[in-house]
Design a protein around this motif. Structure first.
Motif, PDB file in Angstrom:
ATOM      1  N   ARG A 152       0.841  -1.209   0.000  1.00 60.42           N
ATOM      2  CA  ARG A 152       0.000   0.000   0.000  1.00 60.42           C
ATOM      3  C   ARG A 152       0.872   1.253   0.000  1.00 60.42           C
ATOM      4  O   ARG A 152       0.603   2.213  -0.754  1.00 60.42           O
ATOM      5  N   GLU A 153       1.914   1.250   0.823  1.00 58.94           N
ATOM      6  CA  GLU A 153       2.799   2.412   0.897  1.00 58.94           C
ATOM      7  C   GLU A 153       3.456   2.674  -0.465  1.00 58.94           C
ATOM      8  O   GLU A 153       3.532   3.814  -0.930  1.00 58.94           O
ATOM      9  N   LEU A 154       3.918   1.611  -1.102  1.00 57.48           N
ATOM     10  CA  LEU A 154       4.549   1.736  -2.415  1.00 57.48           C
ATOM     11  C   LEU A 154       3.550   2.212  -3.462  1.00 57.48           C
ATOM     12  O   LEU A 154       3.846   3.098  -4.283  1.00 57.48           O
ATOM     13  N   MET A 155       2.353   1.646  -3.428  1.00 58.47           N
ATOM     14  CA  MET A 155       1.335   1.991  -4.410  1.00 58.47           C
ATOM     15  C   MET A 155       0.907   3.449  -4.253  1.00 58.47           C
ATOM     16  O   MET A 155       0.760   4.185  -5.248  1.00 58.47           O
ATOM     17  N   GLU A 156       0.719   3.892  -3.018  1.00 56.61           N
ATOM     18  CA  GLU A 156       0.344   5.283  -2.777  1.00 56.61           C
ATOM     19  C   GLU A 156       1.449   6.231  -3.240  1.00 56.61           C
ATOM     20  O   GLU A 156       1.173   7.301  -3.812  1.00 56.61           O
ATOM     21  N   TYR A 157       2.695   5.840  -3.012  1.00 54.28           N
ATOM     22  CA  TYR A 157       3.841   6.639  -3.450  1.00 54.28           C
ATOM     23  C   TYR A 157       3.835   6.793  -4.970  1.00 54.28           C
ATOM     24  O   TYR A 157       4.022   7.886  -5.506  1.00 54.28           O
ATOM     25  N   ALA A 158       3.615   5.682  -5.682  1.00 48.05           N
ATOM     26  CA  ALA A 158       3.602   5.719  -7.147  1.00 48.05           C
ATOM     27  C   ALA A 158       2.447   6.575  -7.665  1.00 48.05           C
ATOM     28  O   ALA A 158       2.619   7.353  -8.620  1.00 48.05           O
ATOM     29  N   VAL A 159       1.277   6.436  -7.056  1.00 48.09           N
ATOM     30  CA  VAL A 159       0.119   7.214  -7.484  1.00 48.09           C
ATOM     31  C   VAL A 159       0.351   8.696  -7.233  1.00 48.09           C
ATOM     32  O   VAL A 159       0.059   9.548  -8.095  1.00 48.09           O
ATOM     33  N   ASP A 160       0.904   9.047  -6.060  1.00 44.23           N
ATOM     34  CA  ASP A 160       1.158  10.447  -5.739  1.00 44.23           C
ATOM     35  C   ASP A 160       2.151  11.077  -6.707  1.00 44.23           C
ATOM     36  O   ASP A 160       2.039  12.262  -7.053  1.00 44.23           O
ATOM     37  N   ARG A 161       3.134  10.317  -7.145  1.00 44.32           N
ATOM     38  CA  ARG A 161       4.142  10.819  -8.084  1.00 44.32           C
ATOM     39  C   ARG A 161       3.644  10.857  -9.524  1.00 44.32           C
ATOM     40  O   ARG A 161       4.270  11.476 -10.383  1.00 44.32           O
ATOM     41  N   GLY A 162       2.562  10.148  -9.785  1.00 42.83           N
ATOM     42  CA  GLY A 162       2.083  10.057 -11.149  1.00 42.83           C
ATOM     43  C   GLY A 162       2.864   9.065 -11.981  1.00 42.83           C
ATOM     44  O   GLY A 162       2.873   9.149 -13.222  1.00 42.83           O
ATOM     45  N   ASP A 163       3.534   8.111 -11.333  1.00 41.12           N
ATOM     46  CA  ASP A 163       4.274   7.089 -12.072  1.00 41.12           C
ATOM     47  C   ASP A 163       3.301   6.230 -12.878  1.00 41.12           C
ATOM     48  O   ASP A 163       2.250   5.828 -12.368  1.00 41.12           O
ATOM     49  N   PRO A 164       3.644   5.914 -14.120  1.00 41.88           N
ATOM     50  CA  PRO A 164       2.706   5.196 -14.999  1.00 41.88           C
ATOM     51  C   PRO A 164       2.676   3.693 -14.751  1.00 41.88           C
ATOM     52  O   PRO A 164       2.922   2.895 -15.665  1.00 41.88           O
ATOM     53  N   VAL A 165       2.400   3.290 -13.508  1.00 38.65           N
ATOM     54  CA  VAL A 165       2.264   1.868 -13.194  1.00 38.65           C
ATOM     55  C   VAL A 165       0.850   1.443 -13.591  1.00 38.65           C
ATOM     56  O   VAL A 165      -0.118   1.778 -12.914  1.00 38.65           O
ATOM     57  N   VAL A 166       0.738   0.729 -14.680  1.00 43.13           N
ATOM     58  CA  VAL A 166      -0.571   0.356 -15.202  1.00 43.13           C
ATOM     59  C   VAL A 166      -0.988  -1.037 -14.759  1.00 43.13           C
ATOM     60  O   VAL A 166      -2.136  -1.447 -14.964  1.00 43.13           O
ATOM     61  N   MET A 167      -0.056  -1.775 -14.133  1.00 39.76           N
ATOM     62  CA  MET A 167      -0.360  -3.140 -13.711  1.00 39.76           C
ATOM     63  C   MET A 167       0.396  -3.482 -12.446  1.00 39.76           C
ATOM     64  O   MET A 167       1.600  -3.244 -12.345  1.00 39.76           O
ATOM     65  N   TRP A 168      -0.325  -4.012 -11.468  1.00 37.97           N
ATOM     66  CA  TRP A 168       0.280  -4.552 -10.251  1.00 37.97           C
ATOM     67  C   TRP A 168       0.036  -6.058 -10.251  1.00 37.97           C
ATOM     68  O   TRP A 168      -1.108  -6.504 -10.351  1.00 37.97           O
ATOM     69  N   GLU A 169       1.100  -6.819 -10.145  1.00 39.89           N
ATOM     70  CA  GLU A 169       1.011  -8.282 -10.167  1.00 39.89           C
ATOM     71  C   GLU A 169       1.348  -8.817  -8.783  1.00 39.89           C
ATOM     72  O   GLU A 169       2.299  -8.352  -8.152  1.00 39.89           O
ATOM     73  N   LEU A 170       0.558  -9.769  -8.320  1.00 39.02           N
ATOM     74  CA  LEU A 170       0.797 -10.312  -6.985  1.00 39.02           C
ATOM     75  C   LEU A 170       1.605 -11.600  -7.088  1.00 39.02           C
ATOM     76  O   LEU A 170       1.085 -12.646  -7.485  1.00 39.02           O
ATOM     77  N   GLY A 171       2.876 -11.514  -6.724  1.00 43.46           N
ATOM     78  CA  GLY A 171       3.715 -12.700  -6.631  1.00 43.46           C
ATOM     79  C   GLY A 171       4.408 -13.081  -7.920  1.00 43.46           C
ATOM     80  O   GLY A 171       4.023 -12.656  -9.012  1.00 43.46           O
ATOM     81  N   ASN A 172       5.432 -13.895  -7.768  1.00 39.83           N
ATOM     82  CA  ASN A 172       6.233 -14.353  -8.900  1.00 39.83           C
ATOM     83  C   ASN A 172       6.462 -15.854  -8.785  1.00 39.83           C
ATOM     84  O   ASN A 172       7.031 -16.327  -7.804  1.00 39.83           O
ATOM     85  N   GLU A 173       5.975 -16.587  -9.785  1.00 37.51           N
ATOM     86  CA  GLU A 173       6.171 -18.038  -9.876  1.00 37.51           C
ATOM     87  C   GLU A 173       5.794 -18.750  -8.562  1.00 37.51           C
ATOM     88  O   GLU A 173       6.629 -19.372  -7.901  1.00 37.51           O
ATOM     89  N   ILE A 174       4.519 -18.636  -8.256  1.00 34.94           N
ATOM     90  CA  ILE A 174       3.994 -19.194  -7.011  1.00 34.94           C
ATOM     91  C   ILE A 174       4.286 -20.698  -6.910  1.00 34.94           C
ATOM     92  O   ILE A 174       4.588 -21.215  -5.834  1.00 34.94           O
ATOM     93  N   ASN A 175       4.213 -21.392  -8.043  1.00 35.64           N
ATOM     94  CA  ASN A 175       4.418 -22.838  -8.000  1.00 35.64           C
ATOM     95  C   ASN A 175       5.894 -23.223  -7.890  1.00 35.64           C
ATOM     96  O   ASN A 175       6.218 -24.412  -7.840  1.00 35.64           O
ATOM     97  N   GLY A 176       6.785 -22.234  -7.815  1.00 40.97           N
ATOM     98  CA  GLY A 176       8.205 -22.513  -7.603  1.00 40.97           C
ATOM     99  C   GLY A 176       8.679 -22.126  -6.216  1.00 40.97           C
ATOM    100  O   GLY A 176       9.883 -22.096  -5.955  1.00 40.97           O
ATOM    101  N   PHE A 177       7.731 -21.837  -5.306  1.00 45.53           N
ATOM    102  CA  PHE A 177       8.122 -21.381  -3.970  1.00 45.53           C
ATOM    103  C   PHE A 177       8.919 -22.433  -3.192  1.00 45.53           C
ATOM    104  O   PHE A 177       9.760 -22.092  -2.367  1.00 45.53           O
ATOM    105  N   LEU A 178       8.648 -23.710  -3.451  1.00 50.51           N
ATOM    106  CA  LEU A 178       9.394 -24.740  -2.729  1.00 50.51           C
ATOM    107  C   LEU A 178      10.875 -24.659  -3.073  1.00 50.51           C
ATOM    108  O   LEU A 178      11.746 -24.802  -2.196  1.00 50.51           O
ATOM    109  N   LEU A 179      11.197 -24.410  -4.347  1.00 49.37           N
ATOM    110  CA  LEU A 179      12.588 -24.254  -4.762  1.00 49.37           C
ATOM    111  C   LEU A 179      13.156 -22.920  -4.291  1.00 49.37           C
ATOM    112  O   LEU A 179      14.309 -22.843  -3.859  1.00 49.37           O
ATOM    113  N   ALA A 180      12.356 -21.869  -4.366  1.00 46.97           N
ATOM    114  CA  ALA A 180      12.856 -20.525  -4.066  1.00 46.97           C
ATOM    115  C   ALA A 180      12.923 -20.235  -2.572  1.00 46.97           C
ATOM    116  O   ALA A 180      13.861 -19.580  -2.099  1.00 46.97           O
ATOM    117  N   HIS A 181      11.937 -20.702  -1.821  1.00 48.65           N
ATOM    118  CA  HIS A 181      11.817 -20.328  -0.411  1.00 48.65           C
ATOM    119  C   HIS A 181      11.811 -21.518   0.551  1.00 48.65           C
ATOM    120  O   HIS A 181      11.821 -21.322   1.768  1.00 48.65           O
TER     121      HIS A 181
END
Length: 231
Positions: free
Chosen positions: A26-55
């Motif tokens: 939320r803090e990051l998103m509010e910062y980007a919106v306040d600055r007018g940064d052109p973030v058109v997509m927020w994605e939740l997570g990266n390669e969820i099915n690889g978490f066993l290998l990654a984490h």
């Protein structure tokens, strides 16, 4: 340029019960919106099915769907004009979605998404801890291997059509060899033919977005970091 940003849904931002904590996002998103940064997509997570290998841990489809509902409320509140995407899980060559994450997740959380993202590499470099197809120029340009992207596209697109009708499918990460690319393969002219072929196949299928791994760095970079010349 439009910006895509992937939010951390790993072990870090979680409470004692294991639920995702959106405060930092939320803090990051509010910062980007306040600055007018052109973030058109927020994605939740990266390669969820690889978490066993990654984490060394597993994030279940049920838990991820709950996390996504929290993220949906966050995006709607802070950046309602932006898209929310996921789950960006990986399809391995020959194996596909080895944990069957998509068939389990999509009935639970597909309706929350503005675009369904997936990852795919047709080969693996020598760095990969799990290898189903080792990288090589002749392997990369084998017509059977070039066409494999259709197999996994059929699966992802079918699940999206059933559980998120009207929502587009994006190939959110792709290169010709996982784990940094293969020297002498990914950084050579031969890699151009794979790239053109995959872009063309996915365009014919109607997948409107393909994200290349990567513009610079490692062996699959499109440009040399010192000379800035194309690899």
């Amino acid at each position: 340029l439009d910006l895509f940003f992937t939010l951390n849904v790993g072990p870090g931002p979680r409470d004692e019960s294991g639920d995702w904590i959106p405060d930092n996002s939320r803090e990051l998103m509010e910062y980007a919106v306040d600055r007018g940064d052109p973030v058109v997509m927020w994605e939740l997570g990266n390669e969820i099915n690889g978490f066993l290998l990654a984490h060394g841990s597993i994030l279940s489809a049920e838990d991820y769907a709950n996390d996504l509902a929290t993220a949906r409320a966050l995006v709607d509140d802070v950046a309602p004009s932006a898209l929310l995407t996921g789950p960006s899980s990986a399809y391995w060559p020959e194996i596909g979605d080895m944990t069957s994450f998509y068939p389990t997740f999509m009935p639970l959380g597909g309706h929350l998404l503005d675009a369904v993202t997936w990852h795919y590499y047709p080969m693996q470099s020598h760095r990969c801890p799990v290898v189903s197809r080792s990288a090589g120029p002749e392997v990369m340009l084998d017509p059977v291997n070039l066409d494999e992207v259709h197999i996994w596209s059929d699966e992802v697109e079918g699940l999206a059509a059933e559980h998120a009708p009207g929502v587009p499918v994006w190939l959110g990460e792709s290169g010709n060899a996982q784990c940094g690319g293969e020297p002498g393969v990914s950084d050579t002219w031969a890699g151009t033919f794979w790239w053109l072929d995959q872009l063309g196949l996915l365009a014919m299928r109607g997948q409107p977005v393909v994200v290349r791994q990567t513009l610079s760095r490692s062996d699959y970079g499109l440009v040399d970091d010192v000379t800035m010349e194309p690899n």
